[in-house]
Write a protein that holds these residues in place. Structure first.
Motif, mmCIF file in Angstrom:
data_model
loop_
_atom_site.group_PDB
_atom_site.id
_atom_site.type_symbol
_atom_site.label_atom_id
_atom_site.label_comp_id
_atom_site.label_asym_id
_atom_site.label_seq_id
_atom_site.Cartn_x
_atom_site.Cartn_y
_atom_site.Cartn_z
ATOM 1 N N ILE A 242 16.881 35.650 -11.693
ATOM 2 C CA ILE A 242 16.125 36.038 -12.671
ATOM 3 C C ILE A 242 15.328 34.644 -13.112
ATOM 4 C CG2 ILE A 242 15.685 37.188 -15.065
ATOM 5 C CD1 ILE A 242 18.301 38.565 -14.340
ATOM 6 N N LEU A 243 14.009 34.876 -12.936
ATOM 7 C CA LEU A 243 13.098 33.872 -13.141
ATOM 8 C C LEU A 243 11.790 34.044 -13.990
ATOM 9 C CD1 LEU A 243 13.020 32.401 -9.353
ATOM 10 C CD2 LEU A 243 14.514 31.667 -11.136
ATOM 11 N N TYR A 244 11.879 33.345 -15.278
ATOM 12 C CA TYR A 244 10.582 33.631 -15.798
ATOM 13 C C TYR A 244 9.548 32.751 -15.527
ATOM 14 C CZ TYR A 244 13.110 36.827 -18.639
ATOM 15 O OH TYR A 244 13.991 38.227 -19.369
ATOM 16 N N GLY A 245 8.399 33.301 -15.240
ATOM 17 C CA GLY A 245 7.180 32.381 -15.018
ATOM 18 C C GLY A 245 6.517 31.795 -16.243
ATOM 19 N N THR A 246 5.564 30.949 -16.118
ATOM 20 C CA THR A 246 4.633 30.155 -16.910
ATOM 21 C C THR A 246 4.033 31.060 -17.783
ATOM 22 O OG1 THR A 246 4.348 28.394 -15.241
ATOM 23 C CG2 THR A 246 2.811 28.247 -17.157
ATOM 24 N N PRO A 247 4.299 30.687 -19.199
ATOM 25 C CA PRO A 247 4.018 31.699 -20.219
ATOM 26 C C PRO A 247 2.381 31.573 -20.315
ATOM 27 C CG PRO A 247 5.681 30.286 -20.981
ATOM 28 C CD PRO A 247 5.286 29.779 -19.750
ATOM 29 N N THR B 98 10.644 37.707 -13.018
ATOM 30 C CA THR B 98 10.917 38.217 -11.405
ATOM 31 C C THR B 98 12.503 38.343 -11.384
ATOM 32 O OG1 THR B 98 8.746 36.985 -10.836
ATOM 33 C CG2 THR B 98 10.446 37.805 -9.059
ATOM 34 N N ASP B 99 12.842 39.185 -10.725
ATOM 35 C CA ASP B 99 14.165 39.737 -10.259
ATOM 36 C C ASP B 99 14.519 39.854 -8.797
ATOM 37 O OD1 ASP B 99 16.663 40.963 -10.011
ATOM 38 O OD2 ASP B 99 16.627 41.692 -12.032
ATOM 39 N N PHE B 100 14.982 38.676 -8.458
ATOM 40 C CA PHE B 100 15.376 38.780 -6.874
ATOM 41 C C PHE B 100 16.657 39.205 -6.656
ATOM 42 C CE2 PHE B 100 17.549 36.725 -3.328
ATOM 43 C CZ PHE B 100 16.555 36.921 -2.214
ATOM 44 N N ASP C 297 5.113 46.459 -7.693
ATOM 45 C CA ASP C 297 6.146 45.837 -6.860
ATOM 46 C C ASP C 297 5.912 46.493 -5.254
ATOM 47 O OD1 ASP C 297 7.770 44.402 -8.989
ATOM 48 O OD2 ASP C 297 8.657 46.143 -9.408
ATOM 49 N N ALA C 298 6.679 45.774 -4.378
ATOM 50 C CA ALA C 298 6.539 46.535 -3.248
ATOM 51 C C ALA C 298 7.153 48.072 -3.336
ATOM 52 C CB ALA C 298 7.567 45.818 -2.190
ATOM 53 N N PRO D 200 16.236 41.764 0.860
ATOM 54 C CA PRO D 200 16.355 41.682 -0.573
ATOM 55 C C PRO D 200 15.396 42.484 -1.148
ATOM 56 C CG PRO D 200 15.634 39.728 0.259
ATOM 57 C CD PRO D 200 15.795 40.652 1.564
ATOM 58 N N ASN D 201 15.489 42.826 -2.471
ATOM 59 C CA ASN D 201 14.408 43.398 -3.353
ATOM 60 C C ASN D 201 14.034 42.601 -4.456
ATOM 61 O OD1 ASN D 201 14.316 45.987 -2.098
ATOM 62 N ND2 ASN D 201 16.396 46.535 -2.953
ATOM 63 N N THR D 202 12.616 42.671 -4.609
ATOM 64 C CA THR D 202 11.945 41.789 -5.821
ATOM 65 C C THR D 202 11.269 42.702 -6.637
ATOM 66 O OG1 THR D 202 12.140 39.554 -4.332
ATOM 67 C CG2 THR D 202 10.681 39.506 -6.468
ATOM 68 N N THR D 203 11.598 42.598 -7.998
ATOM 69 C CA THR D 203 10.880 43.202 -8.763
ATOM 70 C C THR D 203 10.197 42.361 -9.789
ATOM 71 O OG1 THR D 203 12.808 43.715 -10.298
ATOM 72 C CG2 THR D 203 12.107 45.552 -8.407
ATOM 73 N N ALA D 204 9.174 42.776 -10.441
ATOM 74 C CA ALA D 204 8.682 42.028 -11.550
ATOM 75 C C ALA D 204 8.125 42.947 -12.823
ATOM 76 C CB ALA D 204 7.429 41.262 -11.028
ATOM 77 N N LYS D 205 8.267 42.342 -14.051
ATOM 78 C CA LYS D 205 7.883 42.883 -15.150
ATOM 79 C C LYS D 205 7.326 42.232 -16.107
ATOM 80 C CE LYS D 205 11.715 43.006 -17.997
ATOM 81 N NZ LYS D 205 12.828 43.873 -18.949
ATOM 82 N N GLY D 206 6.433 42.308 -17.219
ATOM 83 C CA GLY D 206 5.997 41.464 -18.137
ATOM 84 C C GLY D 206 6.772 41.741 -19.424
#
Length: 273
Positions: free
Chosen positions: A108-113, A125-127, A224-225, A135-141
């Motif tokens: 679980i990675l949080y990007g640059t704010p 981002t959740d890998f 997401d994909a 694998p599945n990768t999802t993103a949310k804000g």
């Protein structure tokens, strides 16, 4: 008639007064006391654990520490979820006898704010690889109202009377424009495709940075994909400038948008390294 002693005292008083006056002129005015800056919370920004059954990792940006309530909530919730994931992986692998397979993996990675005068936003981002073909990768804000010290939903950024259909068409146009650069992709609504324009209410969003400090240049929609095409096309992260959203923005937050920034398909810019 004044005596000599009286004259001496008068002259001495005058000299002292002049001296004090000169000192007061030369003295620098006292600076107004500045309000103390809000102290950043102390605590870790990362969490990692590796077992024979699962590898998990969390990364938060340093800037989140400026908002104690947000930091404490995110760190506690994410670490708790990762620990549950590891325990679940052990249970799965033990039950199905898959000890020879590689461990499950979750990051679980949080990007640059992106921060405005009132808002603080990140992309999460959740890998997740729990077996299977890929694998599945999802993103949310993540949207945080600094003034109200609370989370916002994507819907909070839009006016209650916004023309959602028009905004969906704007997003659909951005998707189809991005698809032109991805070989083999098929436009939404075109012949031979079952994919349709996404419903605005179901799309995660984050603020997009720009060229003006303290302002967002637009909104990034996180698809997401599988959202608008097959897995092979991957996700679509698309930034729509605030001007294109028109009166669709919530007036409460309209002042947080100004300037320009990169727009259109920003997927590669926002993918975790």
């Amino acid at each position: 008639m004044k005596t000599a002693r009286t004259l001496r005292l008068a002259l001495l008083g005058t000299a002292v007064a002049l001296s004090l006056s000169a000192c007061n002129r030369d003295a620098k005015p006292a600076e107004a006391e500045k309000p103390a800056a809000k102290a950043a919370v102390e605590g870790p920004l990362t969490y990692e654990s590796t077992t024979p059954y699962a590898k998990v990792k969390l990364v938060l940006p340093e800037a989140v520490k400026a908002f104690p309530a947000l930091y404490q909530k995110l760190y506690a919730d994410e670490v708790g979820a990762l620990k549950d994931y590891s325990e679940g992986a052990q249970s799965d692998r033990s039950e199905f006898g898959s000890a020879d397979l590689p461990p499950y993996e979750k990051q679980i990675l949080y990007g640059t704010p992106v921060e405005t005068d009132r808002l603080f936003s990140m992309i999460r981002t959740d890998f997740d690889y729990s077996g299977g073909a890929h694998p599945n990768t999802t993103a949310k804000g993540v949207l945080w109202d600094k003034t109200g010290n609370k989370f916002l939903s994507a819907a909070d950024l839009f006016a209650s009377d916004a023309d959602k259909a028009a905004m969906s068409r704007t997003l659909c146009g951005a998707v189809n424009q991005a698809k032109k650069s991805r070989p083999g992709s098929i436009a939404l609504g075109g012949p031979g495709t079952t994919w349709s324009c996404p419903e605005l209410s179901k799309v995660a969003v984050a603020l997009a940075g720009g060229d003006q400090p303290g302002k967002a240049s637009g909104i990034t929609f996180l698809l997401d994909a599988y959202a608008v095409g097959p897995y092979v096309e991957g996700p679509y992260y698309l930034t729509v400038p605030f001007a294109a959203l028109g009166k669709g923005l919530n007036p409460v937050y309209a002042a947080d948008f100004a300037g320009t920034g990169k727009q259109g398909d920003v997927t590669n810019d926002l993918r975790p390294a």
